[in-house]
Design an enzyme around this catalytic site. Structure first.
Site, mmCIF file in Angstrom:
data_model
loop_
_atom_site.group_PDB
_atom_site.id
_atom_site.type_symbol
_atom_site.label_atom_id
_atom_site.label_comp_id
_atom_site.label_asym_id
_atom_site.label_seq_id
_atom_site.Cartn_x
_atom_site.Cartn_y
_atom_site.Cartn_z
ATOM 1 N N HIS A 51 0.847 -1.211 0.000
ATOM 2 C CA HIS A 51 0.000 0.000 0.000
ATOM 3 C C HIS A 51 0.870 1.244 0.000
ATOM 4 O O HIS A 51 1.826 1.346 0.775
ATOM 5 C CB HIS A 51 -0.886 0.018 1.244
ATOM 6 C CG HIS A 51 -1.919 -1.063 1.272
ATOM 7 N ND1 HIS A 51 -3.251 -0.844 0.965
ATOM 8 C CD2 HIS A 51 -1.820 -2.385 1.559
ATOM 9 C CE1 HIS A 51 -3.925 -1.989 1.076
ATOM 10 N NE2 HIS A 51 -3.078 -2.930 1.434
ATOM 11 N N HIS A 228 -8.856 -8.218 -0.520
ATOM 12 C CA HIS A 228 -8.436 -8.528 0.852
ATOM 13 C C HIS A 228 -9.498 -9.440 1.476
ATOM 14 O O HIS A 228 -10.673 -9.052 1.550
ATOM 15 C CB HIS A 228 -8.387 -7.255 1.695
ATOM 16 C CG HIS A 228 -7.179 -6.406 1.488
ATOM 17 N ND1 HIS A 228 -6.981 -5.620 0.387
ATOM 18 C CD2 HIS A 228 -6.104 -6.188 2.297
ATOM 19 C CE1 HIS A 228 -5.836 -4.963 0.510
ATOM 20 N NE2 HIS A 228 -5.279 -5.290 1.657
ATOM 21 N N GLU A 231 -8.535 -12.326 6.418
ATOM 22 C CA GLU A 231 -7.462 -11.766 7.240
ATOM 23 C C GLU A 231 -8.048 -11.471 8.621
ATOM 24 O O GLU A 231 -7.684 -12.090 9.607
ATOM 25 C CB GLU A 231 -6.916 -10.486 6.590
ATOM 26 C CG GLU A 231 -5.821 -9.786 7.396
ATOM 27 C CD GLU A 231 -5.510 -8.370 6.877
ATOM 28 O OE1 GLU A 231 -6.327 -7.809 6.126
ATOM 29 O OE2 GLU A 231 -4.455 -7.839 7.258
#
Ligand code: ZN
Length: 377
Positions: A51, A228, A231
């Site tokens: 990122h 994503h 997680e």
């Protein structure tokens, strides 16, 4: 170690193991519990999951805050670097707030992108895919197009000056309304060909189902998608990413092993996971580095890739991540090469470009290993 023998094509270091057998340099590295950090750093690399806003150097954050006329919280490092163990992902994400306060102009974005390219070059990256959500950088009224263009300029200048190519992935955010995410979806579709991919990031407590229309649109435009998932939440988010949101890659996917059927599917279809070991411990997706599934997944046949996630919020880099895995799981050259080749196979680039990157990777890899050994053992 007792002699250095120069062969026709390479210099080979010979050592004896306890049984008196010869070991080559490569044997030593693949069998060693602690690989030489200088060698790891020099190896060529690609990275899929990094990122921009969590990778801005503290000195730049300070400079941009001052330029924005905003107070600099002190000590700045404590506000921007997540601790070794956060309570959860949201706790970790709060450490980005100050960097986002700072990154609110095209000038700052361009410079941050440029300096991240330099950081990548220091790790001997050939190519990296860097992601961010430009609708977090528009508080001063700059358009998301201006923000995107600024990052592309910074990375292009970085390519010229440091030789590292960067592809930009734009992120929609789970905790933003679908209406607000329209800004980034439309930006992505307008800039097909300039960006390389699209992502869903943010608070994983929120399902991505409500954002499906965006992912249908981006997918229809031919933009590859990574999500994503698994997680901060269970494997059902990973299934949702595959079945509903057109994901070709999964960001993290740490908790995949909680669903054995899904894990078998991910193995069968060779869906790549973008693992980020230090960050995964920080966000409490796994308790410790020893409990991290990277080694288990690799041995089970999951297509894992190793990434950093962040260079500032997570105070690491890709060389450091591989060093950590070498020290924890005894990884050597074999595992580094395998995970790097998996990453190259799954880059969001056209096949011609992929072949070029793979050839360059092998060329540099061989060059590094053929260098004379001067230290490390
Ligand atoms: Zn991430």
């Amino acid at each position: 170690m007792f002699s250095l023998k120069k062969g026709r094509f390479k210099t080979v270091l010979f050592c004896l193991n306890p049984s008196g057998q010869f070991l080559t340099f490569t044997d030593l590295l693949t069998k060693s519990k602690t690989m030489d950090s200088t060698l790891i750093r020099k190896l060529p690399k690609v990275e899929l999951h990094l990122h921009l806003d969590t990778s801005v150097h503290l000195d730049l954050i300070r400079k941009y805050l001052i330029r924005e006329g905003k107070p600099v919280p002190e000590p700045l490092a404590e506000f921007c670097i997540a601790p070794a163990k956060c309570e959860n992902l949201l706790d970790y994400l709060h450490k980005i707030d100050v960097a986002l306060d700072a990154l609110q102009s095209p000038e700052s974005i361009e410079e941050a992108a440029y300096f991240l390219s330099r950081r990548l070059a220091e790790n001997h990256h050939i190519y990296a895919e860097v992601r961010y959500a430009p609708h977090l950088n528009n508080r001063n009224g700059h358009s998301v197009q201006d923000i995107l263009d600024a990052s592309l300029r910074g990375f292009e200048q970085g390519r010229k000056d440091f030789g590292v190519e960067v592809g930009v992935i734009l992120c929609a955010l789970r905790h933003f309304t679908p209406e607000y995410n329209t800004l980034v979806t439309e930006l992505a579709v307008r800039n097909t060909g300039k960006i390389v991919g699209f992502d869903l990031a943010g608070d994983e407590n929120q399902s991505g189902a409500g954002q499906k229309a965006h992912f249908d649109k981006v997918h229809s435009a031919g933009i590859p998608i990574t999500i994503h998932a698994a997680e901060a939440w269970g494997p059902e988010r990973l299934a949702e990413a595959l079945d509903l949101l057109h994901a070709r890659r999964i960001g993290h996917g740490i908790r995949l092993e909680e669903d054995s059927d899904l894990m078998q599917r991910v193995i069968d279809q060779q869906i790549p996971l973008e693992l980020c070991p230090t960050s995964n411990v920080q966000t409490n997706a796994t308790a410790t580095i020893e409990t991290h599934p990277a080694d288990r997944y690799l041995k089970a046949g999951v297509a894992i890739t190793i990434n950093t996630d962040a260079y500032t919020t997570t105070p690491s880099d890709l060389s450091g991540e591989y060093e950590l895995l070498a020290g924890t799981f005894g990884w050597g050259l074999k595992e580094i090469k395998l995970t790097q080749e998996t990453a190259i196979r799954n880059l969001f680039v056209p096949d011609g470009k992929r072949k070029e990157i793979l050839a360059e990777f092998h060329r540099r890899w061989n060059n590094v290993l053929n260098e004379p050994v001067v230290s490390g053992f």
